[in-house]
Design an enzyme around this catalytic site. Structure first.
Site, PDB file in Angstrom:
ATOM      1  N   ILE A 244       0.794  -1.243   0.000  1.00  0.00           N
ATOM      2  CA  ILE A 244       0.000   0.000   0.000  1.00  0.00           C
ATOM      3  C   ILE A 244       0.829   1.296   0.000  1.00  0.00           C
ATOM      4  O   ILE A 244       0.247   2.378   0.038  1.00  0.00           O
ATOM      5  CB  ILE A 244      -0.977   0.028   1.194  1.00  0.00           C
ATOM      6  CG1 ILE A 244      -0.224   0.125   2.525  1.00  0.00           C
ATOM      7  CG2 ILE A 244      -1.908  -1.185   1.172  1.00  0.00           C
ATOM      8  CD1 ILE A 244      -1.143   0.391   3.726  1.00  0.00           C
ATOM      9  N   HIS A 245       2.165   1.211  -0.052  1.00  0.00           N
ATOM     10  CA  HIS A 245       2.980   2.441   0.020  1.00  0.00           C
ATOM     11  C   HIS A 245       2.531   3.327   1.188  1.00  0.00           C
ATOM     12  O   HIS A 245       2.018   4.439   0.993  1.00  0.00           O
ATOM     13  CB  HIS A 245       2.891   3.246  -1.267  1.00  0.00           C
ATOM     14  CG  HIS A 245       3.745   2.733  -2.383  1.00  0.00           C
ATOM     15  ND1 HIS A 245       3.702   3.257  -3.655  1.00  0.00           N
ATOM     16  CD2 HIS A 245       4.677   1.747  -2.424  1.00  0.00           C
ATOM     17  CE1 HIS A 245       4.551   2.616  -4.436  1.00  0.00           C
ATOM     18  NE2 HIS A 245       5.160   1.695  -3.704  1.00  0.00           N
TER      19      HIS A 245
ATOM     20  N   ALA B 187      -2.311   5.979  -1.096  1.00  0.00           N
ATOM     21  CA  ALA B 187      -2.954   6.309  -2.367  1.00  0.00           C
ATOM     22  C   ALA B 187      -2.548   5.331  -3.453  1.00  0.00           C
ATOM     23  O   ALA B 187      -2.996   5.459  -4.591  1.00  0.00           O
ATOM     24  CB  ALA B 187      -2.590   7.736  -2.787  1.00  0.00           C
ATOM     25  N   HIS B 188      -1.676   4.379  -3.116  1.00  0.00           N
ATOM     26  CA  HIS B 188      -1.217   3.380  -4.084  1.00  0.00           C
ATOM     27  C   HIS B 188      -1.391   1.994  -3.486  1.00  0.00           C
ATOM     28  O   HIS B 188      -0.813   1.707  -2.438  1.00  0.00           O
ATOM     29  CB  HIS B 188       0.273   3.564  -4.425  1.00  0.00           C
ATOM     30  CG  HIS B 188       0.651   4.959  -4.798  1.00  0.00           C
ATOM     31  ND1 HIS B 188       1.901   5.490  -4.534  1.00  0.00           N
ATOM     32  CD2 HIS B 188      -0.048   5.937  -5.414  1.00  0.00           C
ATOM     33  CE1 HIS B 188       1.956   6.732  -4.971  1.00  0.00           C
ATOM     34  NE2 HIS B 188       0.783   7.034  -5.506  1.00  0.00           N
ATOM     35  N   GLN B 189      -2.185   1.158  -4.124  1.00  0.00           N
ATOM     36  CA  GLN B 189      -2.335  -0.227  -3.677  1.00  0.00           C
ATOM     37  C   GLN B 189      -1.926  -1.133  -4.834  1.00  0.00           C
ATOM     38  O   GLN B 189      -2.260  -0.864  -5.987  1.00  0.00           O
ATOM     39  CB  GLN B 189      -3.781  -0.509  -3.257  1.00  0.00           C
ATOM     40  CG  GLN B 189      -4.284   0.407  -2.143  1.00  0.00           C
ATOM     41  CD  GLN B 189      -4.838   1.715  -2.650  1.00  0.00           C
ATOM     42  OE1 GLN B 189      -5.537   1.748  -3.654  1.00  0.00           O
ATOM     43  NE2 GLN B 189      -4.536   2.822  -1.966  1.00  0.00           N
TER      44      GLN B 189
END
Length: 591
Positions: free
Chosen positions: A352-353, A525-527
């Site tokens: 997930i960053h 915001a990144h998955q």
């Protein structure tokens, strides 16, 4: 919240203008239809209209349609499809994965149907208001989180997917990641000519460039602080022009100059005349059967549903020769599981960053650029890699800037008291945020009904702490009067009044706090990675062509196929992989 005039009385106290005043203008009658509604207006079809109207629209898009003798819309039998749409390829999702595949296949002459769970928010319909935009364009209305509430999850759910609401960053897959995926995971694709071509093609299609004419408040501070400290800084390539000074792109791009898929690849689909986009349609399951002489099952299409105007649900079937699932790393695993796929890697290995933020207050009377406000300007134009590669591991944290409008700002800030809250939010327009984003080794899993479990690795937590420490120093070096983090104790320090010893102690203490005990809000915001690509079914969900191991003709083309966390903004990488997957789908169609 806003009144009937789309205004909020507290905005004045926050020095906030609401929607971008330069873009929220009355629609002039001399503008053409495309300028008003955007370039997709001819290709978007709403199924909740009379069957005759829907049939005519689908036929104009060269899609076949048949209505069963006893359609479900008259007999209310949810097990019977009320409509069967016939195409060469059905693509579930319209973001950076699905949009690319749809554009390529349609331009090659194949009939393509795009199913999108979210709605089509045309340029003229974008309010640029935080509340309505989050509700209409984000998965879970922007209120998604991991099951233990450790991280807030932001993901797009609209035509264009994440590319419609992201922050423009368009960074090519880093070389050390390409090497790792190629050598450690034996995926030759990532050091091939095809992948290099894919990155070049998608960057050209999005108009990616690195210049910025007028830098926004947050990025100006990040750049200045890094320069003062001698930290490395890099311009961030963006899929928008140098003069795109817009801080509202997280709510859609009102002027269409940010080149997400709704302004690029989906336009190719519409202009080809070989397909259509169906918003408000949720895929229920992929249909597949066993062909004689085949050891794998074969994809035959997708069963999906939509809401009628009376609120009833209606079932349809899209029959296709190939099926591409591109719902994003949060939703793709669920669709594959509902479709009967049993591969144990589906839904696992979610990255997930994780992001942790620091902030600094820059009073207008004591810092130059007095007209600059925290919510205006290009959201991302510069980043630092000062702690991006810890001890040569390829893992660490990059430092970038976010987009925070009042609602998200207030949700993340610590609560100490009512007075403290009012004091903090009254400084909103001159409070800069920068964040550390970790390339995470820790991973999670997508469970039933998109429940998200996630366990942060101790290495990731330490990398975030290093990033926070650098972030606090950057803010101070740029001239902040006051700095702090989002930790719930709400501690701050007035940099100008503090001694060197007091400052160092504050930075050390605030950046060493535990991040995994719910005391500091983490964001994502990144998955990625929840249906990862590999060379054998034992450790992956899809093969190197992006095809599922269990079902022939069923491809996955989104961030879920990433073998590991990427470490940078993923838009170029997912589009490049989707470009390669589209070539595989083309080969399948040509058989």
């Amino acid at each position: 919240m806003v009144n009937e005039k789309n205004e909020n009385p507290s905005w004045k106290a926050l020095n906030y203008c609401g929607p971008d005043p330069y873009l929220i203008q009355p629609i002039h009658h001399n503008l053409n239809t495309e300028n008003i509604f955007g370039p997709l207006y001819k290709g978007v079809i709403y199924l909740n209209k009379p069957i005759r109207v829907v049939a005519e629209a689908l036929q104009r898009s060269r899609l076949g349609i048949s209505v069963p003798r006893h359609p479900a819309r008259f007999y209310k039998n949810p097990k019977l499809p009320s409509m069967i749409i016939k195409c060469d390829a059905v693509v579930v999702g319209s973001g950076s994965g699905g949009g690319v595949v749809a554009g390529i296949l349609s331009k090659a002459g194949y009939k393509v149907l795009v199913l999108e769970k979210g709605n089509y928010n045309a340029r003229s319909n974008l309010s640029l208001l935080e509340g309505p935009s989050m509700e209409e364009m984000y998965l879970g209305k922007g209120l998604l989180a991991t099951s233990n509430m450790e991280a807030v999850i932001l993901a797009g759910s609209t035509v264009g997917g994440g590319s419609s609401i992201n922050w423009s960053a368009s960074i090519k897959t880093p070389q050390h990641v390409l090497k790792e995926w190629s050598e450690c995971y034996e995926l030759e694709l990532f050091q091939s000519r095809l992948y290099e071509e894919a990155m070049s093609v998608v960057c050209e299609r999005m108009g990616v460039q690195s210049k910025v004419e007028d830098e926004g408040f947050n990025n100006m501070i990040l750049r200045k602080g890094c320069e003062e400290l001698g930290y490395p800084i890099n311009n961030i390539p963006r899929n928008s022009p140098p003069n795109h000074y817009c801080g509202w792109c997280c709510f859609g791009c009102k002027d269409g100059r940010k080149k997400g898929t709704s302004e690029t690849w989906l336009v190719d689909l519409v202009e080809s005349g070989n397909g259509a986009i169906l918003p408000g349609c949720e895929a229920l399951k992929v249909v597949h059967d066993q062909k004689k002489g085949r050891y794998r099952r074969t994809a035959k299409g997708v069963i999906f549903e939509f809401l009628n105007q009376d609120g009833s649900r209606e079932i349809c079937l899209a029959e296709s020769k190939v099926t591409i699932v591109a719902c994003g790393a949060m939703c793709t695993p669920q669709l594959l599981k509902r479709s009967g796929l049993k591969n144990p890697n589906i839904g696992k290995n979610l990255h997930i960053h994780p992001v942790a933020m620091a902030w600094g207050h820059f009073p207008s009377e004591r810092w130059p650029e007095v007209e600059k406000k925290s919510y205006e300007g290009g959201i991302m134009s510069v980043m630092s890699t000062v702690v991006a590669d810890f001890k040569g591991s390829g893992y660490g944290a990059i430092i970038q800037t976010p987009s925070l409008h009042p609602g998200m700002f207030s949700a993340l800030m610590p609560w100490v008291s009512g007075w403290d809250f009012k004091t903090r939010i009254s400084k909103f327009s001159r409070t800069a945020h920068i964040f550390a984003l970790a390339r995470d080794k820790g991973s999670g899993e997508i469970g039933p009904k998109t429940s998200i479990t996630y366990q942060m690795d101790i290495t990731d937590e330490e990398n975030l702490k290093r990033g926070l420490e650098k972030s606090l120093r950057i803010l101070a070096a740029a001239g902040a009067e006051e700095i702090g983090t989002q930790h719930n104790k709400g501690r701050t320090i007035h940099v100008k009044n503090a001694s060197h010893h007091e400052f160092e102690r504050f930075v050390r203490e605030e950046s060493s706090r535990v991040l995994s005990d719910l005391s500091t809000p983490l964001c994502s915001a990144h998955q990625m990675g929840s249906c990862r690509m590999g060379v054998e079914a034992k450790g992956s969900a899809v093969n190197p062509m992006g095809e599922t191991w269990e079902v022939e003709g069923l491809y996955v083309a989104d961030t879920s196929v990433f073998p590991t966390a990427l470490g940078v903004n993923p838009m170029v990488t997912v589009q490049a992989i989707a470009y390669c997957t589209a070539q595989s789908a083309l080969s399948h169609l040509e058989e």
